[in-house]
Design a protein around this motif. Structure first.
Motif, short mmCIF file in Angstrom:
data_model
loop_
_atom_site.label_atom_id
_atom_site.label_comp_id
_atom_site.label_asym_id
_atom_site.label_seq_id
_atom_site.Cartn_x
_atom_site.Cartn_y
_atom_site.Cartn_z
N ILE A 1 0.86 -1.17 0.00
CA ILE A 1 0.00 0.00 0.00
C ILE A 1 0.90 1.22 0.00
CG2 ILE A 1 -1.73 1.33 1.26
CD1 ILE A 1 -2.81 -1.25 -0.01
N ALA A 2 0.88 1.97 -1.10
CA ALA A 2 1.69 3.19 -1.21
C ALA A 2 0.93 4.35 -0.58
CB ALA A 2 1.99 3.48 -2.68
N GLY A 3 1.63 5.22 0.10
CA GLY A 3 1.00 6.37 0.75
C GLY A 3 1.99 7.03 1.70
N ARG A 4 1.67 8.08 2.37
CA ARG A 4 0.37 8.69 2.55
C ARG A 4 -0.24 9.16 1.24
NH1 ARG A 4 -0.48 13.55 6.99
NH2 ARG A 4 0.69 12.02 8.23
N CYS A 5 0.59 9.62 0.31
CA CYS A 5 0.07 10.05 -0.99
C CYS A 5 0.81 9.29 -2.08
CB CYS A 5 0.27 11.56 -1.16
SG CYS A 5 -0.62 12.26 -2.56
N ALA A 6 0.10 8.38 -2.74
CA ALA A 6 0.71 7.58 -3.80
C ALA A 6 1.02 8.45 -5.01
CB ALA A 6 -0.24 6.45 -4.19
N ASN A 7 1.88 7.90 -5.87
CA ASN A 7 2.27 8.54 -7.12
C ASN A 7 3.20 9.72 -6.85
OD1 ASN A 7 2.29 9.15 -10.00
ND2 ASN A 7 0.37 8.01 -10.08
N ARG A 8 3.29 10.65 -7.79
CA ARG A 8 4.31 11.69 -7.75
C ARG A 8 3.73 13.06 -7.37
NH1 ARG A 8 5.10 7.92 -11.55
NH2 ARG A 8 7.17 6.98 -11.58
N ILE A 9 4.53 13.80 -6.62
CA ILE A 9 4.26 15.21 -6.35
C ILE A 9 5.46 15.99 -6.85
CG2 ILE A 9 3.88 16.96 -4.57
CD1 ILE A 9 2.42 14.88 -2.94
N ALA A 10 5.23 16.85 -7.82
CA ALA A 10 6.31 17.56 -8.49
C ALA A 10 7.15 18.38 -7.53
CB ALA A 10 5.74 18.46 -9.59
N ASN A 11 8.45 18.18 -7.60
CA ASN A 11 9.41 18.93 -6.79
C ASN A 11 9.20 18.76 -5.29
OD1 ASN A 11 10.59 20.18 -9.21
ND2 ASN A 11 8.68 21.37 -9.27
N GLY A 12 8.36 17.79 -4.91
CA GLY A 12 8.09 17.55 -3.50
C GLY A 12 7.47 18.73 -2.79
N ARG A 13 6.70 19.54 -3.50
CA ARG A 13 6.13 20.75 -2.91
C ARG A 13 4.64 20.85 -3.18
NH1 ARG A 13 10.47 25.40 -4.87
NH2 ARG A 13 12.33 24.51 -3.85
N PHE A 14 3.92 21.36 -2.23
CA PHE A 14 2.52 21.72 -2.44
C PHE A 14 2.13 22.77 -1.41
CE2 PHE A 14 2.28 18.32 0.71
CZ PHE A 14 1.27 18.72 1.57
N THR A 15 1.07 23.50 -1.74
CA THR A 15 0.53 24.52 -0.84
C THR A 15 -0.88 24.13 -0.45
OG1 THR A 15 1.88 26.27 -1.85
CG2 THR A 15 -0.05 26.96 -0.59
N LEU A 16 -1.14 24.12 0.84
CA LEU A 16 -2.45 23.76 1.36
C LEU A 16 -2.87 24.79 2.39
CD1 LEU A 16 -4.77 21.71 1.48
CD2 LEU A 16 -3.45 20.40 3.16
N GLU A 17 -4.00 25.43 2.12
CA GLU A 17 -4.55 26.45 2.99
C GLU A 17 -3.51 27.53 3.34
OE1 GLU A 17 -6.73 24.77 6.25
OE2 GLU A 17 -8.30 24.06 4.89
N GLY A 18 -2.81 27.95 2.29
CA GLY A 18 -1.89 29.06 2.41
C GLY A 18 -0.50 28.73 2.93
N ARG A 19 -0.23 27.48 3.24
CA ARG A 19 1.08 27.10 3.75
C ARG A 19 1.76 26.15 2.78
NH1 ARG A 19 2.50 24.14 9.59
NH2 ARG A 19 4.73 23.81 9.13
N GLU A 20 3.04 26.39 2.53
CA GLU A 20 3.80 25.52 1.63
C GLU A 20 4.47 24.40 2.41
OE1 GLU A 20 6.06 26.67 -2.16
OE2 GLU A 20 7.66 26.52 -0.67
N TYR A 21 4.40 23.20 1.85
CA TYR A 21 5.01 22.03 2.47
C TYR A 21 6.07 21.45 1.54
CZ TYR A 21 1.14 22.32 5.74
OH TYR A 21 0.25 22.75 6.70
N HIS A 22 7.13 20.91 2.16
CA HIS A 22 8.24 20.31 1.42
C HIS A 22 8.38 18.85 1.84
CE1 HIS A 22 9.82 24.21 -0.11
NE2 HIS A 22 9.18 24.65 0.97
N LEU A 23 8.39 17.95 0.86
CA LEU A 23 8.42 16.52 1.10
C LEU A 23 9.75 15.94 0.60
CD1 LEU A 23 4.86 15.74 -0.35
CD2 LEU A 23 5.44 16.38 2.00
N PRO A 24 10.13 14.75 1.07
CA PRO A 24 11.37 14.13 0.61
C PRO A 24 11.37 13.93 -0.91
CG PRO A 24 10.52 12.97 2.53
CD PRO A 24 9.46 13.93 2.11
N LEU A 25 12.52 14.20 -1.52
CA LEU A 25 12.67 14.04 -2.97
C LEU A 25 13.30 12.66 -3.22
CD1 LEU A 25 14.02 17.61 -3.85
CD2 LEU A 25 11.65 16.79 -3.77
#
Length: 331
Positions: free
Chosen positions: A63-87
């Protein structure tokens, strides 16, 4: 008695489910489907022992997760805050939840009987860079003597991303590759990707492309165009009841698989990069195209693309995905 132990001594359990002609071995490590047999035939890639799952498995049955598949550059913004994930993919992008995602974690065995097993996992706030503490569960159930159901659920105490996906590689006839298998996908659109397999943002009709599988096609025909590692768009959001979205048939026609799911997307990967140096089930070698992944999920990198079927989970909500693998033997 534990089936195996991790390096720190924690026990790994294995649960065997049986019902008529179908049998599944489930590990608490990664919530892995170690083996799935239909009429005695192994139909997924995997290993007979535990140790290779630590450093040789390309997410076989996990079971892949918390979020399966790819997130570009390991970055996303949620409710105004930017998060950085392992590359953890080529040092550029985030893949399958990171270096210690759900597939690398020891799940808790909550309950089990002859036909069903329930596993749970807590993913703490900040785990792999994700916000919020998530309570996840995975239940495997043999519905009858031809069908395996996977139920994935998650709850959170803060807004986060939650997109787990079952990552089995299917091979229905036990041959060296799946290029002679026939595949049908009931999708009118797919997501084109760039050279790093990141969606470009376009939602393209399959009509007139090599990604049109609305009628059954031999998988090997696709390899003459471009590799298959793409999301097929089933809907713009998850649905309540599983509906049949894909069909796979062994090259010799002896066994077929119908896939039904509530998920809005289906990532299809032809296993072109598989190259495992160890023997798998029944002594088989696993080289390129040894198995086909059919991964129900939300659309990849959805948080960074307007109009994609996204996977934001908020407090008070329950994310639930149900997927059925239904086998039909013709022997």
């Amino acid at each position: 008695m534990a089936y195996a132990r991790l390096a720190d001594g924690r026990p790994v359990e294995r649960v065997r489910l049986r019902r008529g002609g179908i049998e599944a071995d489930i590990l608490t490590f990664g919530a892995v489907i170690q083996d799935l047999r239909v009429g005695g035939r192994s139909v997924v890639l995997g290993f007979d022992t535990f140790e290779p799952y630590i450093d040789q498995s390309p997410y076989f049955g996990a079971i892949a997760g918390r979020c399966a598949n790819r997130i570009a550059n390991g970055r996303f913004t949620l409710e105004g805050r930017e998060y950085h994930l392992p590359l953890n993919e080529a040092g550029r992008h985030h893949l399958h939840g990171g270096t210690a995602g759900f597939s690398e974690r020891l799940w808790t065995l909550e309950e089990a009987d002859a036909h069903s097993v329930l596993l749970s996992l807590e993913s703490a706030d900040g785990d792999q860079g994700y916000p919020g503490t998530v309570q996840a569960t995975c239940r495997y159930t043999l519905l009858d003597d031809t069908s395996l159901r996977i139920e994935l659920e998650g709850r959170t105490d803060a807004p986060t991303l939650f997109n787990p996906a079952a990552h089995s590689y299917f091979n229905l006839d036990g041959t060296g590759d799946v290029l002679a298998h026939r595949l049908r996908i009931d999708a009118h659109e797919f997501l084109p990707v760039d050279g790093d397999l990141i969606p470009t943002g376009e939602i393209r009709p399959v009509s007139g492309t090599s990604f049109d599988f609305r009628e059954p096609r031999v998988i090997g025909e696709q390899s003459g165009h471009e590799p298959l590692d793409h999301n097929f768009c089933l809907s713009r959001e998850a649905v309540v009841q599983p509906r049949k979205v894909a069909w796979l048939e062994a090259g010799d026609g002896s066994l077929a698989l119908d896939l039904a799911t509530t998920a809005p997307g289906l990532q299809v990967y032809d296993g072109a990069k598989v190259n495992v140096p160890l023997a798998g089930h029944d002594g088989r070698g696993y080289g390129p195209n040894a198995g086909l992944c059919l991964e129900p999920q939300f659309w990849p990198d959805a948080i960074n693309h307007e109009g994609f079927a996204g996977c934001v989970l908020r407090p008070g909500e329950t994310s639930r995905q149900v997927t059925d693998y239904i086998f039909t033997s013709r022997t």
